[in-house]
Design a protein around this motif. Structure first.
Motif, PDB file in Angstrom:
ATOM      1  N   CYS A  18       0.827  -1.209   0.000  1.00 13.71           N
ATOM      2  CA  CYS A  18       0.000   0.000   0.000  1.00 13.71           C
ATOM      3  C   CYS A  18       0.862   1.259   0.000  1.00 13.71           C
ATOM      4  N   ASP A  45       1.264   3.462   2.255  1.00 20.50           N
ATOM      5  CA  ASP A  45       0.507   4.577   2.815  1.00 20.50           C
ATOM      6  C   ASP A  45       1.334   5.141   3.960  1.00 20.50           C
ATOM      7  N   ASN A 102      -1.288  -0.741  -4.257  1.00 29.69           N
ATOM      8  CA  ASN A 102      -2.738  -0.908  -4.169  1.00 29.69           C
ATOM      9  C   ASN A 102      -3.451   0.400  -4.494  1.00 29.69           C
ATOM     10  N   ASP A 155      -6.648   3.097  -4.210  1.00 24.51           N
ATOM     11  CA  ASP A 155      -7.358   3.565  -3.010  1.00 24.51           C
ATOM     12  C   ASP A 155      -8.455   2.595  -2.604  1.00 24.51           C
ATOM     13  N   SER A 208      -8.616  -0.608  -3.213  1.00 22.50           N
ATOM     14  CA  SER A 208      -7.998  -1.832  -2.695  1.00 22.50           C
ATOM     15  C   SER A 208      -7.514  -1.634  -1.261  1.00 22.50           C
ATOM     16  N   VAL A 209      -6.883  -0.481  -0.978  1.00 16.30           N
ATOM     17  CA  VAL A 209      -6.444  -0.192   0.387  1.00 16.30           C
ATOM     18  C   VAL A 209      -7.638  -0.140   1.339  1.00 16.30           C
ATOM     19  N   ARG A 219      -8.861  -3.503   2.318  1.00 14.34           N
ATOM     20  CA  ARG A 219      -7.924  -4.243   3.166  1.00 14.34           C
ATOM     21  C   ARG A 219      -7.760  -3.616   4.543  1.00 14.34           C
ATOM     22  N   LYS A 220      -7.751  -2.277   4.610  1.00 16.59           N
ATOM     23  CA  LYS A 220      -7.390  -1.589   5.849  1.00 16.59           C
ATOM     24  C   LYS A 220      -8.558  -0.931   6.566  1.00 16.59           C
ATOM     25  N   ARG A 256      -8.751   4.421   5.648  1.00 18.48           N
ATOM     26  CA  ARG A 256      -7.547   4.331   4.828  1.00 18.48           C
ATOM     27  C   ARG A 256      -7.915   4.341   3.345  1.00 18.48           C
ATOM     28  N   PRO A 257      -7.034   4.785   2.479  1.00 15.79           N
ATOM     29  CA  PRO A 257      -5.672   5.220   2.770  1.00 15.79           C
ATOM     30  C   PRO A 257      -5.629   6.633   3.355  1.00 15.79           C
ATOM     31  N   ARG A 305       0.758   8.937  -3.461  1.00 13.40           N
ATOM     32  CA  ARG A 305       1.641   7.801  -3.136  1.00 13.40           C
ATOM     33  C   ARG A 305       2.549   7.473  -4.318  1.00 13.40           C
TER      34      ARG A 305
END
Length: 463
Positions: A336, A338, A363, A365, A367-368, A371-372, A376-377, A384
């Motif tokens: 990521c 981040d 990843n 935004d 996708s992040v 996952r998070k 996030r992000p 990034r």
């Protein structure tokens, strides 16, 4: 590259040939190597190569150069195709060409042919120079810059002019924004102005700094950048210089690296970048150019295979293809990224040292977020990408929208997939995929105690 400013290239075009083969024995009738299995390639050279490279960056490029009706001039026009607009000057004689004979990738012999020179300037050429917003002059001493010298001097008073000098060419016009001699060229030019040798200088930096300082004053240039091969470049405005080192050591064919440097620097100045930023970008581009195989990775003409789509991912795919074609090692790393921290940087630096290019898979935004979590992000994907590309160890960045990067890896097909040492006991779903094309997952040491989540939590507590 989107939104890239147009660039006018003025100078002497050449036609270059390479005869590449292997040498495993000596001739029976003379003690000379026999080069067999020869493959012939042809490409633009001189100012035409600089224009070709600038156009490959996504720029609208016009080349002002001397061309005739001879076969070499016709072949060069074919190679440039519609990639570069050509404003021709009359050529007296035949276009200069050079042929290198290489064995095992090492030059053994060079043959030069054609000594044509530019005739008088045309009104179309004068208008092109007078209307240019940024210019690159590649003066190989065959008259193209000479016949336009007056209008080039006027242009230097209103627009950024990068002048790439060569031993047979004239001195740059006063007021050039940047002049880019090699260390050998700078030494010879400075000696002509009375600058002498002063003791041992093993690294070459003191001599390069002295030569650059001399040339800034003698040429009345805004700055002189002495290129130092694999060591980087030395930027001088007169006085204490700025050293811009190469991000990595790139061993390979350095032919054309100076043109790559000058084209990148001129393009950056055309885009409004500061001189220091332009030099850093040029050092990075020239290093990557050599690592990817140099001029031998450019192909032989306009009839090329379909290239990947544009944007950062398309650039990454093109870079991977060029490095593979030149026999280099493609390294990829993912995450990521981040809030980029020291752990990320250590991993990426170690990964880049293991190959010839590093492509970072990031990843998106969405996708992040999957996952998070919804918070996030913390940093959007565009920023990034920009931060990652600012690292000298990173060659390209590619973005994937899935939760894991298998699809993107299948397109990149890296030789090495780099992961942090914290994954040592974690099964990696992409490992079988990478092994499928003969690649290898490699773990690199992890800096303990660094994580984006931890940094964000500490920042929240302090806030």
């Amino acid at each position: 590259m989107t939104g890239a400013a147009p660039l006018l290239v003025v100078g002497d075009a050449l036609l270059d040939h390479d005869l590449c083969g292997t040498a495993e024995r000596l001739a029976p009738d003379a003690p000379v190597p026999v080069v067999g299995g020869v493959r012939r390639t042809t490409r633009p050279g001189g100012a035409a190569l600089a224009a070709w490279l600038a156009a490959a960056d996504g720029r609208d490029v016009t080349l002002v150069t001397a061309l005739g009706d001879d076969p070499a001039s016709g072949r060069l026009r074919e190679l440039l195709g519609d990639r570069v607009r050509v404003v021709g000057l009359p050529l007296r004689g035949t276009l200069s060409s050079k042929t290198r004979v290489l064995a095992g990738g090492r030059p053994m012999l060079r043959l030069d042919d054609g000594e044509g020179r530019a005739g008088d300037a045309t009104e179309e050429a004068r208008r092109a120079v007078a209307g240019a917003g940024a210019l690159l002059v590649a003066d190989y001493g065959r008259g193209s810059a000479d016949v336009l010298r007056e209008v080039l001097a006027e242009a230097a008073g209103r627009a950024p002019v990068v002048w790439d000098p060569h031993p047979r060419g004239a001195t740059p016009v006063p007021g050039a924004r940047m002049v880019t001699p090699s260390a050998t060229e700078a030494r010879a030019f400075a000696a002509g102005f009375g600058a002498g040798e002063e003791g041992a200088d093993p690294a070459g930096l003191r001599g390069a700094a002295r030569d650059a300082d001399t040339l800034v004053g003698a040429w009345r240039a805004a700055c002189v950048v002495v290129t130092l091969g694999g060591h980087g470049a030395l930027l001088s405005h007169g006085g204490t210089p700025l050293m811009v080192p190469s991000p990595v050591t790139a061993d390979g064919d350095a032919c054309g690296a100076g043109d790559r440097f000058a084209a990148t620097a001129a393009g950056a100045l055309a885009d409004g970048e500061l001189t220091e930023t332009a030099v850093r970008a040029a050092v990075h581009a020239a290093t990557r150019f050599v690592a990817e195989g140099g001029v031998r990775s450019l192909g032989t003409g306009p009839e090329r295979a379909a290239e990947p789509a544009g944007g950062p991912t398309g650039e990454a795919l093109r870079t991977a293809a060029r490095v593979r074609a030149a026999g280099g090692t493609v390294v990829a790393a993912g995450g990521c990224f981040d809030l980029l921290h020291a752990g990320h940087v250590a991993l990426l630096q170690a990964a880049r040292r293991s190959g010839d290019c590093l492509i970072v898979c990031v990843n998106s935004d969405a996708s992040v977020r999957r996952r998070k979590g919804d918070g996030r992000p913390l940093v959007g994907v565009a920023d990034r990408i920009r931060v990652l590309r600012a690292l000298e160890c990173v060659d390209e960045v590619a973005v994937f929208d899935e939760d894991t990067p298998e699809r993107l890896l299948g397109e990149l097909r890296p030789h090495i997939w780099a992961k942090g040492g914290d994954y040592a006991r974690t099964p990696l779903p992409e490992a079988p995929l990478v092994a499928g094309w003969g690649g290898q997952v490699v773990l690199f040491p992890y800096l303990d105690g660094r994580s984006t989540t931890g940094i964000a939590a500490r920042a929240a507590l302090k806030g």
